[in-house]
Write a protein that holds these residues in place. Structure first.
Motif, PDB file in Angstrom:
ATOM      1  N   ASP A   9       0.872  -1.170  -0.030  1.00 49.00           N
ATOM      2  CA  ASP A   9       0.166  -0.213   0.106  1.00 49.00           C
ATOM      3  C   ASP A   9       0.853   1.359  -0.088  1.00 49.00           C
ATOM      4  N   LYS A  10       0.226   2.463  -0.695  1.00 47.54           N
ATOM      5  CA  LYS A  10       1.008   3.637  -0.705  1.00 47.54           C
ATOM      6  C   LYS A  10       1.404   3.985   0.868  1.00 47.54           C
ATOM      7  N   SER A  11       0.749   3.699   1.833  1.00 48.90           N
ATOM      8  CA  SER A  11       1.028   4.180   3.180  1.00 48.90           C
ATOM      9  C   SER A  11       2.357   3.756   3.588  1.00 48.90           C
ATOM     10  N   ASN A  12       2.949   2.604   2.888  1.00 49.35           N
ATOM     11  CA  ASN A  12       4.273   2.512   3.181  1.00 49.35           C
ATOM     12  C   ASN A  12       5.284   3.233   2.005  1.00 49.35           C
ATOM     13  N   SER A  13       5.672   4.423   2.888  1.00 51.32           N
ATOM     14  CA  SER A  13       6.441   5.356   1.839  1.00 51.32           C
ATOM     15  C   SER A  13       7.736   4.411   1.150  1.00 51.32           C
ATOM     16  N   SER A  14       8.176   3.532   1.679  1.00 56.26           N
ATOM     17  CA  SER A  14       9.447   2.711   1.136  1.00 56.26           C
ATOM     18  C   SER A  14       9.054   1.575   0.241  1.00 56.26           C
ATOM     19  N   ARG A  15       7.862   1.404  -0.127  1.00 55.16           N
ATOM     20  CA  ARG A  15       7.454   0.606  -0.974  1.00 55.16           C
ATOM     21  C   ARG A  15       8.118   0.718  -2.511  1.00 55.16           C
ATOM     22  N   THR A  16       8.404  -0.459  -3.114  1.00 56.96           N
ATOM     23  CA  THR A  16       9.160  -0.538  -4.299  1.00 56.96           C
ATOM     24  C   THR A  16       8.251  -0.027  -5.396  1.00 56.96           C
ATOM     25  N   THR A  17       9.036   0.613  -5.968  1.00 60.98           N
ATOM     26  CA  THR A  17       8.350   1.654  -7.250  1.00 60.98           C
ATOM     27  C   THR A  17       7.720   0.511  -8.441  1.00 60.98           C
ATOM     28  N   ILE A  18       6.786   1.013  -9.156  1.00 60.49           N
ATOM     29  CA  ILE A  18       6.182   0.105 -10.278  1.00 60.49           C
ATOM     30  C   ILE A  18       7.331  -0.305 -11.341  1.00 60.49           C
ATOM     31  N   GLY A  19       8.107   1.039 -11.441  1.00 60.42           N
ATOM     32  CA  GLY A  19       9.039   0.887 -12.432  1.00 60.42           C
ATOM     33  C   GLY A  19       9.997  -0.270 -12.040  1.00 60.42           C
ATOM     34  N   ASP A  20      10.367  -0.364 -10.736  1.00 65.49           N
ATOM     35  CA  ASP A  20      11.292  -1.587 -10.283  1.00 65.49           C
ATOM     36  C   ASP A  20      10.699  -2.866 -10.562  1.00 65.49           C
ATOM     37  N   LYS A  47      10.495  -3.587 -14.513  1.00 66.53           N
ATOM     38  CA  LYS A  47      11.601  -3.441 -15.521  1.00 66.53           C
ATOM     39  C   LYS A  47      12.353  -4.608 -16.040  1.00 66.53           C
ATOM     40  N   ASP A  48      11.994  -5.916 -15.475  1.00 69.76           N
ATOM     41  CA  ASP A  48      12.695  -7.196 -16.009  1.00 69.76           C
ATOM     42  C   ASP A  48      11.735  -7.923 -16.438  1.00 69.76           C
ATOM     43  N   LEU A  49      10.552  -7.523 -16.639  1.00 68.34           N
ATOM     44  CA  LEU A  49       9.398  -8.631 -17.051  1.00 68.34           C
ATOM     45  C   LEU A  49       9.422  -8.512 -18.723  1.00 68.34           C
ATOM     46  N   ASP A  50       8.949  -9.590 -19.173  1.00 70.08           N
ATOM     47  CA  ASP A  50       8.670  -9.856 -20.576  1.00 70.08           C
ATOM     48  C   ASP A  50       7.455  -8.996 -21.014  1.00 70.08           C
ATOM     49  N   GLN A  51       7.723  -7.875 -21.762  1.00 71.31           N
ATOM     50  CA  GLN A  51       6.668  -7.040 -22.187  1.00 71.31           C
ATOM     51  C   GLN A  51       5.778  -7.383 -22.996  1.00 71.31           C
ATOM     52  N   SER A  52       6.088  -8.558 -23.565  1.00 68.48           N
ATOM     53  CA  SER A  52       4.714  -9.218 -24.418  1.00 68.48           C
ATOM     54  C   SER A  52       3.808 -10.018 -23.679  1.00 68.48           C
ATOM     55  N   LYS A  53       4.139 -10.161 -22.349  1.00 66.56           N
ATOM     56  CA  LYS A  53       3.067 -10.805 -21.465  1.00 66.56           C
ATOM     57  C   LYS A  53       2.099  -9.711 -20.712  1.00 66.56           C
ATOM     58  N   TYR A  54       0.836 -10.016 -20.716  1.00 64.67           N
ATOM     59  CA  TYR A  54       0.015  -9.155 -20.020  1.00 64.67           C
ATOM     60  C   TYR A  54       0.300  -8.798 -18.532  1.00 64.67           C
ATOM     61  N   MET A  55       0.296  -7.539 -17.923  1.00 64.86           N
ATOM     62  CA  MET A  55       0.647  -7.154 -16.708  1.00 64.86           C
ATOM     63  C   MET A  55      -0.551  -6.612 -16.002  1.00 64.86           C
ATOM     64  N   PRO A  76      -5.669   4.210  -5.486  1.00 65.16           N
ATOM     65  CA  PRO A  76      -5.635   4.709  -7.056  1.00 65.16           C
ATOM     66  C   PRO A  76      -4.827   6.172  -7.141  1.00 65.16           C
ATOM     67  N   ASN A  77      -3.669   6.273  -6.913  1.00 69.73           N
ATOM     68  CA  ASN A  77      -2.986   7.354  -7.226  1.00 69.73           C
ATOM     69  C   ASN A  77      -1.399   7.462  -7.527  1.00 69.73           C
ATOM     70  N   ASP A  78      -1.171   6.342  -8.433  1.00 69.45           N
ATOM     71  CA  ASP A  78       0.072   6.311  -8.983  1.00 69.45           C
ATOM     72  C   ASP A  78       0.055   6.123 -10.532  1.00 69.45           C
ATOM     73  N   TYR A  79      -1.013   6.701 -11.001  1.00 65.62           N
ATOM     74  CA  TYR A  79      -1.575   6.438 -12.631  1.00 65.62           C
ATOM     75  C   TYR A  79      -0.353   6.712 -13.378  1.00 65.62           C
ATOM     76  N   ASP A  80       0.224   7.722 -13.368  1.00 67.01           N
ATOM     77  CA  ASP A  80       1.256   8.092 -14.507  1.00 67.01           C
ATOM     78  C   ASP A  80       2.542   7.259 -14.216  1.00 67.01           C
ATOM     79  N   ASN A  81       2.869   6.772 -13.190  1.00 65.94           N
ATOM     80  CA  ASN A  81       4.060   6.000 -13.142  1.00 65.94           C
ATOM     81  C   ASN A  81       3.535   4.499 -13.720  1.00 65.94           C
ATOM     82  N   GLU A  82       2.432   4.324 -13.329  1.00 66.61           N
ATOM     83  CA  GLU A  82       1.895   2.671 -13.772  1.00 66.61           C
ATOM     84  C   GLU A  82       1.768   2.747 -15.312  1.00 66.61           C
ATOM     85  N   ALA A  83       1.170   3.686 -15.731  1.00 67.59           N
ATOM     86  CA  ALA A  83       1.143   4.042 -17.478  1.00 67.59           C
ATOM     87  C   ALA A  83       2.397   4.024 -18.137  1.00 67.59           C
TER      88      ALA A  83
END
Length: 365
Positions: A258-269, A272-280, A287-294
């Motif tokens: 949850d976002k309340s954990n300020s040290s949570r891993t970023t969505i980019g991290d 970053k090593d996932l197969d982009q051809s597969k559905y994520m 719901p407050n990290d839309y820009d980074n998740e997109a």
């Protein structure tokens, strides 16, 4: 943070509301007769009635719900006071009956009765999404914000799960706030048991919300997060906390802390090593990290937390102050689909207006 702000505002409004309702109740003819023209006695009688009714709702429902009822009475009394003031001016004659108060009372009863039904009854909401990726079709059942013990117990959750399983989902996902501080140990254990009793093809998966670890625990019904995790794992329910799981070599399921954990891993991290051809597919309670998740090219992000705005007129307050990117429903940003559910229950408040309780069925084709 949003709900804490609302509660502080509600506390200030409670004080003003008690003062206003004391004045409004004092205008009833039976109060005026009983006070025999003495203002101090009239105020005492009217305040006593307001305080007694407020205490009754506090004992039978809760303090939060008593405040909700009081504030709605104030709002409707002000509204009808304004309306009847205009009518009085037009007809140039006063009323013998205190219509403002009676209309306010009846309207409040009907309005909150509908809100109670919208909160306690659970609907199914459906979405159909398209993807260019080789997913082969996937049906997802989602529920969030059960806050177990608020409007239903662990046994009733089992009935809702049976309804979800009747939809033949491939997977059940829970993006947070399944339990909270008010959940008893018995309900927590029963909840985990019924989750383990259903067997969708790809299992049941959970990601943390801001309430699941608890802010405080009642001594008589306390359980630790470790005990909760143990019960979930014992029943075969998967917990993802800043983790990624490749399922059936078809799609990734990403569970964010949850976002309340300020040290949570970023969505980019996380991606970053996932197969982009597969559905994520991402579970992210708030719901407050839309820009980074997109930007991370997630395909679908599922959230809860907002309760669909809970009640008018605060519905979109979270968006206005920047606490949420969306209050409810579907949105597409770049190549990412976002869905926010209004939740299958509620935290503390037993009324929903302008929204409803639900679970969600998503077909991805």
């Amino acid at each position: 943070m949003l709900w804490i702000t609302i509660l502080f505002i509600a506390l200030a409004l409670l004080i003003l509301g008690m003062i206003y309702m004391t004045w409004a109740v004092g205008k009833f003819s039976f109060i005026q007769k009983a006070s025999k023209g003495k203002k101090a006695r009239r105020r005492l009688f009217s305040f006593g009635i307001v305080a007694l009714v407020f205490a009754l709702f506090t004992v039978t429902l809760s303090l939060v719900n008593a405040v909700i009822i009081l504030l709605h009475l104030v709002i409707f009394r002000i509204l009808y006071g304004f309306i009847f003031a205009i009518i009085k001016k037009v007809r140039k004659k006063d009323y013998k009956v205190y219509w403002q108060a009676w209309f306010a009372l009846v309207t409040c009863i009907i309005y909150l009765a509908v809100g109670f039904y919208l909160c306690k009854h659970v609907w199914v909401t459906r979405y159909e999404l398209l993807t260019a990726k080789d997913l082969g079709g996937l049906r997802v059942a989602m529920f969030a914000d059960s806050h177990l013990g608020t409007t239903f117990d662990g046994k009733k959750l089992g009935e809702y799960l049976e309804d979800m399983m009747a939809e033949s989902p491939d997977i059940i996902v829970i993006p947070g706030d399944m339990i909270d501080d008010g959940t008893s140990r018995e309900d927590m254990i029963e909840c985990c048991r019924v989750l383990g009793s259903v067997k969708p093809k790809y299992g049941v998966w959970f990601a943390y919300g801001n309430h699941d670890r608890g802010y405080y625990r009642d001594e008589d019904s306390s359980f630790t997060n470790e005990e909760f995790v143990s019960e979930m794992e014992k029943n075969g329910v998967h917990i993802l906390c800043d983790e990624v799981e490749l399922i059936d070599d078809r799609f990734y399921l990403i569970g964010r802390d949850d976002k309340s954990n300020s040290s949570r891993t970023t969505i980019g991290d996380l991606t970053k090593d996932l197969d982009q051809s597969k559905y994520m597919l991402v579970l992210d309670h708030q719901p407050n990290d839309y820009d980074n998740e997109a930007a991370a090219k997630a395909d679908l992000v599922l959230s809860g937390h907002t309760h669909g705005g809970q009640m008018l007129p605060v519905t979109f307050l979270g968006e206005y102050i920047g606490a949420n990117d969306r209050t409810y429903g579907y949105e597409r940003k770049q190549d990412t689909d976002f869905i926010v559910t209004s939740g299958i229950s509620d935290w503390a408040i037993l009324f929903k207006t302008g929204t409803k309780s639900e679970y969600v069925i998503i077909d991805i084709k």
